[in-house]
Motif scaffolding. Structure first.
Motif, short mmCIF file in Angstrom:
data_model
loop_
_atom_site.label_atom_id
_atom_site.label_comp_id
_atom_site.label_asym_id
_atom_site.label_seq_id
_atom_site.Cartn_x
_atom_site.Cartn_y
_atom_site.Cartn_z
N ASN A 36 17.65 -4.77 -55.38
CA ASN A 36 16.50 -3.98 -55.67
C ASN A 36 15.10 -4.62 -55.27
OD1 ASN A 36 15.93 -4.80 -58.18
ND2 ASN A 36 17.18 -3.18 -58.88
N ALA A 37 14.29 -4.06 -55.47
CA ALA A 37 12.96 -4.71 -55.17
C ALA A 37 12.49 -5.86 -56.22
CB ALA A 37 11.79 -3.61 -55.00
N THR A 38 13.04 -5.86 -57.41
CA THR A 38 12.74 -6.88 -58.28
C THR A 38 13.12 -8.16 -58.16
OG1 THR A 38 14.78 -6.36 -59.54
CG2 THR A 38 12.97 -5.03 -60.28
N TRP A 39 13.84 -8.18 -56.95
CA TRP A 39 14.62 -9.50 -56.47
C TRP A 39 13.55 -10.03 -55.54
CZ3 TRP A 39 18.57 -12.48 -58.33
CH2 TRP A 39 19.44 -11.51 -59.33
N LEU A 40 12.38 -9.31 -55.14
CA LEU A 40 11.53 -9.82 -53.99
C LEU A 40 11.00 -11.27 -54.13
CD1 LEU A 40 9.72 -8.82 -51.52
CD2 LEU A 40 7.92 -8.40 -53.27
N ALA A 41 11.05 -11.98 -55.28
CA ALA A 41 10.71 -13.34 -55.34
C ALA A 41 11.52 -13.98 -54.83
CB ALA A 41 10.05 -13.53 -56.92
N TRP A 42 12.75 -13.84 -54.96
CA TRP A 42 13.93 -14.65 -54.61
C TRP A 42 14.08 -14.31 -52.97
CZ3 TRP A 42 16.30 -18.46 -56.90
CH2 TRP A 42 16.10 -18.53 -58.37
N HIS A 43 13.72 -13.26 -52.65
CA HIS A 43 13.97 -12.63 -51.25
C HIS A 43 12.79 -13.54 -50.45
CE1 HIS A 43 14.75 -10.40 -47.56
NE2 HIS A 43 13.46 -10.19 -47.51
N VAL A 44 11.52 -13.65 -50.88
CA VAL A 44 10.60 -14.33 -50.35
C VAL A 44 10.60 -15.97 -50.43
CG1 VAL A 44 8.04 -15.23 -50.34
CG2 VAL A 44 8.78 -12.56 -50.91
N ALA A 45 11.46 -16.49 -51.36
CA ALA A 45 11.66 -17.92 -51.50
C ALA A 45 12.86 -18.23 -50.43
CB ALA A 45 12.34 -18.04 -52.75
N GLY A 46 14.01 -17.33 -50.26
CA GLY A 46 14.74 -17.65 -49.18
C GLY A 46 14.09 -17.63 -47.84
N GLY A 47 13.28 -16.81 -47.49
CA GLY A 47 12.67 -16.69 -46.18
C GLY A 47 11.77 -17.58 -45.93
N LEU A 48 10.86 -18.02 -46.87
CA LEU A 48 9.88 -19.26 -46.88
C LEU A 48 10.73 -20.45 -46.65
CD1 LEU A 48 6.92 -18.49 -49.39
CD2 LEU A 48 7.06 -18.27 -46.80
N THR A 49 11.94 -20.53 -47.18
CA THR A 49 12.50 -21.86 -47.19
C THR A 49 13.17 -21.87 -45.71
OG1 THR A 49 13.19 -21.93 -49.43
CG2 THR A 49 14.75 -22.98 -47.96
N ALA A 50 13.54 -20.79 -45.18
CA ALA A 50 14.12 -20.68 -43.69
C ALA A 50 13.11 -20.81 -42.85
CB ALA A 50 14.69 -19.49 -43.54
N LEU A 51 11.83 -20.59 -42.91
CA LEU A 51 10.60 -20.69 -42.14
C LEU A 51 10.49 -22.47 -41.94
CD1 LEU A 51 8.19 -20.10 -40.51
CD2 LEU A 51 6.92 -19.57 -42.63
N ALA A 52 10.48 -23.03 -43.33
CA ALA A 52 10.18 -24.40 -43.45
C ALA A 52 11.29 -25.22 -42.58
CB ALA A 52 10.03 -25.01 -44.74
N LEU A 53 12.61 -24.78 -42.80
CA LEU A 53 13.70 -25.44 -41.67
C LEU A 53 13.52 -25.28 -40.58
CD1 LEU A 53 16.47 -24.30 -44.46
CD2 LEU A 53 15.98 -26.74 -43.86
N VAL A 54 13.06 -24.16 -40.15
CA VAL A 54 13.16 -23.81 -38.45
C VAL A 54 12.09 -24.75 -37.80
CG1 VAL A 54 12.41 -22.19 -36.84
CG2 VAL A 54 14.03 -21.62 -38.49
N LEU A 55 10.67 -24.87 -38.89
CA LEU A 55 9.73 -25.73 -38.42
C LEU A 55 10.07 -27.09 -38.06
CD1 LEU A 55 6.67 -23.94 -40.19
CD2 LEU A 55 7.21 -23.79 -37.85
N PHE A 56 10.86 -27.61 -39.14
CA PHE A 56 11.53 -28.92 -39.17
C PHE A 56 12.37 -29.03 -37.89
CE2 PHE A 56 15.18 -31.56 -40.01
CZ PHE A 56 14.86 -32.78 -39.79
N ARG A 57 13.12 -27.86 -37.81
CA ARG A 57 14.08 -28.21 -36.69
C ARG A 57 13.23 -28.07 -35.18
NH1 ARG A 57 16.89 -29.50 -33.08
NH2 ARG A 57 18.96 -28.88 -32.65
N LEU A 58 12.26 -27.49 -35.09
CA LEU A 58 11.50 -27.69 -33.67
C LEU A 58 11.11 -29.13 -33.86
CD1 LEU A 58 9.49 -24.40 -34.09
CD2 LEU A 58 11.55 -24.91 -32.75
N ILE A 59 10.49 -29.46 -34.95
CA ILE A 59 10.09 -30.94 -34.72
C ILE A 59 11.57 -31.92 -34.38
CG2 ILE A 59 9.43 -32.99 -36.20
CD1 ILE A 59 7.46 -31.14 -37.49
N TRP A 60 12.43 -31.67 -35.11
CA TRP A 60 13.44 -32.54 -34.84
C TRP A 60 14.20 -32.42 -33.34
CZ3 TRP A 60 14.52 -36.60 -37.38
CH2 TRP A 60 15.87 -37.09 -37.50
N GLY A 61 13.99 -31.29 -32.88
CA GLY A 61 14.50 -31.23 -31.39
C GLY A 61 13.57 -32.17 -30.39
N PHE A 62 12.61 -32.84 -30.88
CA PHE A 62 12.07 -33.86 -30.07
C PHE A 62 12.14 -35.23 -30.66
CE2 PHE A 62 9.83 -29.71 -29.51
CZ PHE A 62 9.87 -29.79 -28.18
#
Length: 374
Positions: A36-62
Motif C-alpha cells: 500500500n501507499a505507506t511504502w511510498l518512501a521505499w518505492h521512491v528509493a527503489g526508483g531513484l536508485t534505478a535512475l542513478a544506475l541507468v545514468l551510470f550505465r549511459l556513461i559506462w556505455g562510452f
C-alpha cells in the motif's frame, strides 16, 4: 580446430550494475504493485536508485570495456533480420556480447526504466507535492504522469518476462548459461565466435577514471536543480496556517480540519447550520462566525491543488458535510477494521490526526501515515 574457450566478456562494473538494477526494480515493483501507499518512501528509493544506475550505465556505455560499450552492440537492422532468420532456421550463431535482439532489449529496458523514473518524479511532484518537481507541476499534470508511469510499469514487467525467457532460450540454444555469465563475467565461445569478435570489435579497456569524472559532473548537474526544486514551495499549496479562532472554535470538540477538505459552498452550508452541528449546538457569536466563514472561504478546496482538495471538491456524498461517507474516504479506508477506529488512541473515524502526522497541513502524505497501536 573448433575448441571452445572461456573468455572474460562482462566487466565487474557492468555486472554490478545489472544485479543492482534488478534489486532496485524489484523493490520498486513489490512496493508499487503489491504493497500500500505507506511504502511510498521505499518505492521512491527503489526508483531513484534505478535512475542513478541507468545514468551510470549511459556513461559506462562510452567508458567501459569492450562489450559494455554501446558501439560494440548497437545492431544494424540487417543484423536483427539475420538473427531472426537464424532463429527460424534453428541455426545458432554465437555472440561474444549481446546478440542483436538482446542488444535491442538492453536499450529498450534502459529507456523504459528512465521513463519510469521521470514519470514517477512527475507523479510525486504533481499529485503529492513532493520531490524536485513539486513547484513545477500541477495536480492535473501529475495525474497525466501517473497514467504514463503505470503504462511504463506494466510495459517493463512484460519486457522483464520476455528478457528472462530470452536468456533461458539462448542459454539452452548456445549451451552456455548466460545468467551465470553475468555473475562470473565469462562466456564460453567457439572458434568462429572468437574470430568474429576479433574481426568486428576493437578491444577497449575500461576507463574508470573517466567514468568517475563524468559521473561526478553529472551528479552535480542533477543535484543543483534538484536541491532548488526541493527547497521551492509546492505549486497549489498556499502557505497558510490554521486560523487560531477557527482552531479554538472547532478544536475543543474534534480536530480542526484543514479548510482545503471542503469547497467554499460546503463550508458556508456548515457555518449556516451550527445550531444543529451533527446533533450538537455549536453556535458562535456573529463576529466569530463571520470571521471564521471568511477564513474558510479564502482557504477552501478551490484554492488548493492537492490530492485531498481535488478528491473532496467534487463531493457527491448523501451527507456531503461528513467526509467519512464519501466514496474517496471509504475507498482509501475500506480495508481498515472497525476495531482500529474503536481504539482509544483513535476513538472515531473522523479523527484524521490519529494516523496522519501531517493532517493539519492538508497534504496527507503516505509516508506520514502511522496507525497507532493499543
Amino acid at each position: 580446430m573448433n575448441t571452445p574457450r572461456t573468455i572474460p566478456v562482462w566487466d565487474a562494473a557492468l555486472r554490478q550494475f545489472h544485479w543492482l538494477l534488478v534489486a532496485a526494480m524489484a523493490l520498486a515493483a513489490v512496493t508499487g504493485f503489491l504493497l500500500n501507499a505507506t511504502w511510498l518512501a521505499w518505492h521512491v528509493a527503489g526508483g531513484l536508485t534505478a535512475l542513478a544506475l541507468v545514468l551510470f550505465r549511459l556513461i559506462w556505455g562510452f567508458t567501459g570495456s569492450t562489450h559494455s560499450r554501446f558501439a560494440s552492440f548497437i545492431p544494424r537492422p540487417a543484423d536483427v533480420v539475420a538473427h531472426l532468420k537464424s532463429l527460424t532456421h534453428r541455426h545458432h550463431t554465437a555472440h561474444a556480447g549481446h546478440n542483436p535482439l538482446g542488444a535491442l532489449m538492453v536499450l529498450a529496458l534502459l529507456a523504459v526504466v528512465l521513463a519510469l523514473a521521470v514519470t514517477g518524479l512527475g507523479v510525486l511532484g504533481g499529485m503529492l507535492k513532493q520531490g524536485p518537481f513539486k513547484s513545477l507541476l500541477s495536480f492535473a499534470a501529475g495525474r497525466s504522469f501517473r497514467e504514463v508511469h503505470e503504462l511504463a510499469a506494466w510495459t517493463l514487467l512484460a519486457m522483464v518476462v520476455a528478457h528472462v525467457a530470452g536468456v533461458f532460450y539462448e542459454s539452452r540454444r548456445a549451451r552456455d548459461n548466460l545468467a551465470r555469465a553475468m555473475l562470473t563475467g565469462r562466456k564460453t565461445l567457439d572458434a568462429a565466435a572468437l574470430a568474429a569478435r576479433h574481426n568486428q570489435i576493437t578491444a577497449s579497456a575500461a576507463r574508470p577514471r573517466a567514468a568517475l569524472a563524468l559521473s561526478a559532473g553529472l551528479a552535480v548537474l542533477v543535484a543543483i536543480p534538484a536541491i532548488m526544486g526541493l527547497k521551492a514551495p509546492p505549486q497549489g499549496v498556499p502557505p497558510a496556517t490554521l486560523d487560531p479562532a477557527y482552531v479554538k472554535a472547532c478544536g475543543d470538540c474534534h480536530m480542526a480540519y484543514p479548510p482545503s477538505l471542503l469547497p467554499a459552498a460546503r463550508w458556508q452550508e456548515m457555518m449556516a447550520t451550527l445550531a444543529d452541528h451533527f446533533g450538537e449546538d455549536a453556535s458562535l457569536s456573529a463576529a466569530d462566525a463571520a470571521s471564521i466563514s471568511a477564513y474558510l472561504a479564502a482557504n477552501s478546496a478551490e484554492h488548493w491543488d492537492t490530492l485531498a482538495a481535488h478528491a473532496f471538491a467534487t463531493n457527491t456524498s448523501p451527507e456531503p458535510l461528513r467526509l467519512t461517507t464519501t466514496r474517496f474516504w471509504q475507498r482509501l479506508h475500506g480495508g481498515i477494521p472497525d476495531a482500529v477506529f474503536a481504539r482509544t488512541s483513535v476513538a472515531t473515524k473522523s479523527n484524521c490526526a490519529a494516523c496522519h502526522g501531517d493532517a493539519a497541513s492538508g497534504l496527507f502524505a503516505p509516508q506520514m501515515i502511522n496507525v497507532p497501536k493499543e
